[in-house]
Scaffold this motif. Structure first.
Motif, PDB file in Angstrom:
ATOM      1  N   ASP A  38       0.828  -1.209   0.000  1.00 48.10           N
ATOM      2  CA  ASP A  38       0.000   0.000   0.000  1.00 48.10           C
ATOM      3  C   ASP A  38       0.860   1.256   0.000  1.00 48.10           C
ATOM      4  O   ASP A  38       0.565   2.235  -0.696  1.00 48.10           O
ATOM      5  N   LEU A  39       1.942   1.223   0.769  1.00 52.64           N
ATOM      6  CA  LEU A  39       2.816   2.389   0.829  1.00 52.64           C
ATOM      7  C   LEU A  39       3.498   2.621  -0.521  1.00 52.64           C
ATOM      8  O   LEU A  39       3.594   3.759  -0.995  1.00 52.64           O
ATOM      9  N   ASN A  40       3.959   1.561  -1.149  1.00 54.82           N
ATOM     10  CA  ASN A  40       4.613   1.707  -2.449  1.00 54.82           C
ATOM     11  C   ASN A  40       3.681   2.307  -3.493  1.00 54.82           C
ATOM     12  O   ASN A  40       4.096   3.115  -4.327  1.00 54.82           O
ATOM     13  N   ASP A  41       2.420   1.914  -3.433  1.00 53.72           N
ATOM     14  CA  ASP A  41       1.445   2.464  -4.375  1.00 53.72           C
ATOM     15  C   ASP A  41       1.329   3.980  -4.206  1.00 53.72           C
ATOM     16  O   ASP A  41       1.381   4.734  -5.183  1.00 53.72           O
ATOM     17  N   GLY A  42       1.224   4.421  -2.949  1.00 57.19           N
ATOM     18  CA  GLY A  42       1.098   5.844  -2.686  1.00 57.19           C
ATOM     19  C   GLY A  42       2.379   6.611  -2.930  1.00 57.19           C
ATOM     20  O   GLY A  42       2.364   7.723  -3.479  1.00 57.19           O
ATOM     21  N   LEU A  43       3.505   6.020  -2.545  1.00 55.33           N
ATOM     22  CA  LEU A  43       4.781   6.699  -2.752  1.00 55.33           C
ATOM     23  C   LEU A  43       5.088   6.862  -4.234  1.00 55.33           C
ATOM     24  O   LEU A  43       5.579   7.912  -4.668  1.00 55.33           O
ATOM     25  N   GLY A  44       4.807   5.833  -5.012  1.00 59.41           N
ATOM     26  CA  GLY A  44       5.072   5.916  -6.441  1.00 59.41           C
ATOM     27  C   GLY A  44       4.341   7.084  -7.081  1.00 59.41           C
ATOM     28  O   GLY A  44       4.901   7.821  -7.902  1.00 59.41           O
ATOM     29  N   LYS A  45       3.092   7.277  -6.687  1.00 56.71           N
ATOM     30  CA  LYS A  45       2.307   8.393  -7.216  1.00 56.71           C
ATOM     31  C   LYS A  45       2.851   9.727  -6.716  1.00 56.71           C
ATOM     32  O   LYS A  45       2.920  10.703  -7.473  1.00 56.71           O
ATOM     33  N   ALA A  46       3.244   9.776  -5.441  1.00 59.08           N
ATOM     34  CA  ALA A  46       3.728  11.032  -4.860  1.00 59.08           C
ATOM     35  C   ALA A  46       5.032  11.482  -5.503  1.00 59.08           C
ATOM     36  O   ALA A  46       5.204  12.662  -5.822  1.00 59.08           O
ATOM     37  N   TRP A  47       5.950  10.553  -5.705  1.00 62.34           N
ATOM     38  CA  TRP A  47       7.212  10.912  -6.342  1.00 62.34           C
ATOM     39  C   TRP A  47       6.976  11.432  -7.758  1.00 62.34           C
ATOM     40  O   TRP A  47       7.713  12.295  -8.260  1.00 62.34           O
ATOM     41  N   ALA A  48       5.924  10.927  -8.405  1.00 64.04           N
ATOM     42  CA  ALA A  48       5.620  11.340  -9.773  1.00 64.04           C
ATOM     43  C   ALA A  48       4.801  12.625  -9.826  1.00 64.04           C
ATOM     44  O   ALA A  48       4.472  13.108 -10.907  1.00 64.04           O
ATOM     45  N   GLY A  49       4.464  13.171  -8.649  1.00 66.77           N
ATOM     46  CA  GLY A  49       3.745  14.435  -8.619  1.00 66.77           C
ATOM     47  C   GLY A  49       2.246  14.311  -8.494  1.00 66.77           C
ATOM     48  O   GLY A  49       1.520  15.312  -8.554  1.00 66.77           O
ATOM     49  N   SER A  50       1.741  13.088  -8.304  1.00 67.64           N
ATOM     50  CA  SER A  50       0.309  12.874  -8.124  1.00 67.64           C
ATOM     51  C   SER A  50       0.055  12.460  -6.681  1.00 67.64           C
ATOM     52  O   SER A  50       0.313  11.327  -6.300  1.00 67.64           O
ATOM     53  N   GLY A  51      -0.407  13.406  -5.876  1.00 68.76           N
ATOM     54  CA  GLY A  51      -0.549  13.140  -4.455  1.00 68.76           C
ATOM     55  C   GLY A  51       0.712  13.535  -3.712  1.00 68.76           C
ATOM     56  O   GLY A  51       1.667  14.086  -4.286  1.00 68.76           O
ATOM     57  N   THR A  52       0.735  13.241  -2.414  1.00 64.15           N
ATOM     58  CA  THR A  52       1.865  13.608  -1.567  1.00 64.15           C
ATOM     59  C   THR A  52       2.354  12.414  -0.777  1.00 64.15           C
ATOM     60  O   THR A  52       1.624  11.431  -0.592  1.00 64.15           O
ATOM     61  N   ILE A  53       3.579  12.518  -0.295  1.00 65.24           N
ATOM     62  CA  ILE A  53       4.136  11.446   0.530  1.00 65.24           C
ATOM     63  C   ILE A  53       3.372  11.360   1.842  1.00 65.24           C
ATOM     64  O   ILE A  53       3.074  10.262   2.337  1.00 65.24           O
ATOM     65  N   THR A  54       3.013  12.518   2.411  1.00 64.10           N
ATOM     66  CA  THR A  54       2.212  12.526   3.638  1.00 64.10           C
ATOM     67  C   THR A  54       0.882  11.826   3.413  1.00 64.10           C
ATOM     68  O   THR A  54       0.418  11.048   4.255  1.00 64.10           O
ATOM     69  N   GLY A  55       0.256  12.090   2.268  1.00 63.05           N
ATOM     70  CA  GLY A  55      -1.004  11.426   1.948  1.00 63.05           C
ATOM     71  C   GLY A  55      -0.835   9.930   1.796  1.00 63.05           C
ATOM     72  O   GLY A  55      -1.701   9.145   2.220  1.00 63.05           O
ATOM     73  N   ALA A  56       0.282   9.514   1.218  1.00 63.92           N
ATOM     74  CA  ALA A  56       0.558   8.083   1.065  1.00 63.92           C
ATOM     75  C   ALA A  56       0.687   7.408   2.426  1.00 63.92           C
ATOM     76  O   ALA A  56       0.193   6.296   2.635  1.00 63.92           O
ATOM     77  N   LEU A  57       1.337   8.076   3.360  1.00 66.42           N
ATOM     78  CA  LEU A  57       1.492   7.527   4.703  1.00 66.42           C
ATOM     79  C   LEU A  57       0.145   7.422   5.412  1.00 66.42           C
ATOM     80  O   LEU A  57      -0.144   6.422   6.084  1.00 66.42           O
ATOM     81  N   ARG A  58      -0.688   8.462   5.284  1.00 70.83           N
ATOM     82  CA  ARG A  58      -2.000   8.443   5.929  1.00 70.83           C
ATOM     83  C   ARG A  58      -2.870   7.328   5.364  1.00 70.83           C
ATOM     84  O   ARG A  58      -3.504   6.582   6.105  1.00 70.83           O
ATOM     85  N   THR A  59      -2.904   7.197   4.035  1.00 74.32           N
ATOM     86  CA  THR A  59      -3.700   6.147   3.414  1.00 74.32           C
ATOM     87  C   THR A  59      -3.204   4.767   3.819  1.00 74.32           C
ATOM     88  O   THR A  59      -4.000   3.864   4.116  1.00 74.32           O
ATOM     89  N   THR A  60      -1.877   4.598   3.863  1.00 75.37           N
ATOM     90  CA  THR A  60      -1.306   3.310   4.261  1.00 75.37           C
ATOM     91  C   THR A  60      -1.645   3.002   5.708  1.00 75.37           C
ATOM     92  O   THR A  60      -1.964   1.848   6.056  1.00 75.37           O
TER      93      THR A  60
END
Length: 433
Positions: free
Chosen positions: A394-416
């Motif tokens: 789940d974290l990798n899914d969110g981080l991948g998007k955040a690094w690419a500029g879609s969403g944020t790393i903080t958002g990825a952590l919260r969702t995970t």
């Protein structure tokens, strides 16, 4: 350990909670002192060099004989094969486990407590490594390797701009801006996922799991984690992070031609960089990991595995003695360094000849001196949860998007965090708010 499909790190007292809530037992079915005579056992693993190390053990220990059987690495099937064998009652005595996987094995009652045989050797290992296999009063095996982190940097790029290795993360940002301004096709770093990213959080005391009374506490979205996330998000916003995914061919090309100027990574990254970016030979160097505050001396960790004793092992004492020998014998561990690129969890082995020589790829630097200094400084309090396969996915899914500029790393952590909490509850585990 070199990059594998499943990465390695540490575990702490939360496993005791998982065992209680799961209602599992990790006791074995017998002991060597009861059976007496010559002990024999089987060991499942996948790291290169293990077979040769076992041969050396058998040659020098005629009263204890180990049969080594190679299995698929972790998530490629080795872990499931091992769990199936435990449940079927025909498991080997010993198995290789990444530190991050140990909690889930313990929660399922697949491991055996060997504290009575292992505790005397505790002082032979770095604290973080020992805590990765010990849970409260229980010990489930012996640590093998560790992954202290440092800064790999392209010295040629830094020297061309009059830059020194950054001592703090603020200096790292300044170096990033300077490097990218000098050449818009050159970047300071590249996206980090799963356990590579975890090492960045680890250094900052930004834990992901803990125990609150009788419940699991999930802390991926904590204030300290937001601090780390916001820092790296800021670098994304400045446009100084390369888009090349780590371990992709584009990443290796960037390391080789200097367009990716740093890697914040574990000791095993030295072999990864040397093997995949041959064009960078003589250009790279290693420095301590940048600190959050000047004068701090903290290190992250990304990697490590243990030789664990599985439930049902009838010779736990001999199994533990073998595991300790494997991790502390200089001849055996030299084989593991040569063939698997492992870095010892044992304090006394950082001076092995293989770890003290100058490295031509890194301009003749004795790079392992940096890691020998870093290893004792890894925070020993890091805890992994019992559903890391899902958490990391789940974290990798969110981080991948955040690094690419879609969403944020903080958002990825919260969702995970939300998804991890839901999974823990689905499995019947108590979770603290």
């Amino acid at each position: 350990m070199k990059k594998l499909p499943v990465r390695s790190a540490a575990v702490a007292g939360a496993v005791t909670l998982a065992l209680l809530l799961a209602g599992c037992s990790g006791s074995g079915s017998g002991s060597d002192t009861e059976s007496g005579g010559k002990a024999s056992m089987t060991f499942w693993g996948w790291a290169p060099g293990y077979a040769d190390a076992v041969k050396e053990f058998n040659r020098t220990h005629p009263d204890v004989q180990v049969t080594y059987q190679q299995v698929q690495p972790g998530a490629k099937g080795g872990y499931q094969k091992t769990l199936n064998a435990v449940q079927a009652g025909n498991a080997p005595c010993l198995a290789q486990l990444g530190y991050e996987t140990l909690p889930s094995f313990a929660a399922q009652g697949a491991l055996q407590d060997v504290a009575e045989y292992a505790e005397s050797g505790k002082g032979d290992f770095f604290d973080a490594a020992w805590n990765s296999v010990s849970v409260a009063d229980a010990v489930y095996g012996i640590p093998v390797d560790s992954g202290p982190m440092a800064l790999f940097y392209n010295k040629k790029v830094f020297d061309s701009l009059g830059l020194k290795p950054p001592a703090t993360w603020d200096e790292y940002t300044a170096a990033a801006e300077r490097i990218h301004a000098a050449d818009p096709h050159t970047y300071i770093s590249s996206p980090y996922l799963d356990y590579d990213y975890a090492g960045l959080a680890w250094q900052a005391d930004a834990s992901w799991f803990g125990v609150d009374g009788d419940s699991w506490k999930v802390t991926l979205a904590s204030e300290q984690n937001r601090k780390v996330a916001d820092y790296w998000q800021g670098l994304v916003g400045k446009g100084v992070i390369s888009g090349a995914p780590m371990y992709d061919q584009a990443w290796y090309k960037g390391l080789g031609d200097g367009s990716i100027a740093t890697v914040v990574g574990a000791v095993w990254q030295a072999g990864v960089i040397k093997g995949g970016a041959k064009d960078g030979a003589g250009q790279w160097a290693v420095a301590p990991m940048p600190q959050w505050s000047a004068g701090d001396d903290r290190t992250g960790n990304a990697g490590g595995s243990a030789t664990t004793v599985l439930k049902g092992c009838e010779t736990p004492k001999a199994a533990t003695e073998f595991a300790h020998w494997l991790s502390t014998d200089s001849t055996a561990y030299g084989i593991l360094v040569d063939k698997a690129g492992l870095y010892p969890a044992a304090r006394t082995l950082t001076g092995l000849p293989q770890l003290t020589a100058a490295d031509p790829y890194f301009g003749g630097q004795k790079i392992y001196d940096v890691f020998a200094d870093a290893a004792p400084k890894v925070n020993a309090g890091w805890t992994w949860g019992p559903v890391m396969t899902k958490t990391s996915a789940d974290l990798n899914d969110g981080l991948g998007k955040a690094w690419a500029g879609s969403g944020t790393i903080t958002g990825a952590l919260r969702t995970t965090q939300d998804k991890t909490v839901a999974e823990l509850k689905r499995q019947g585990l108590s979770v603290s708010p």
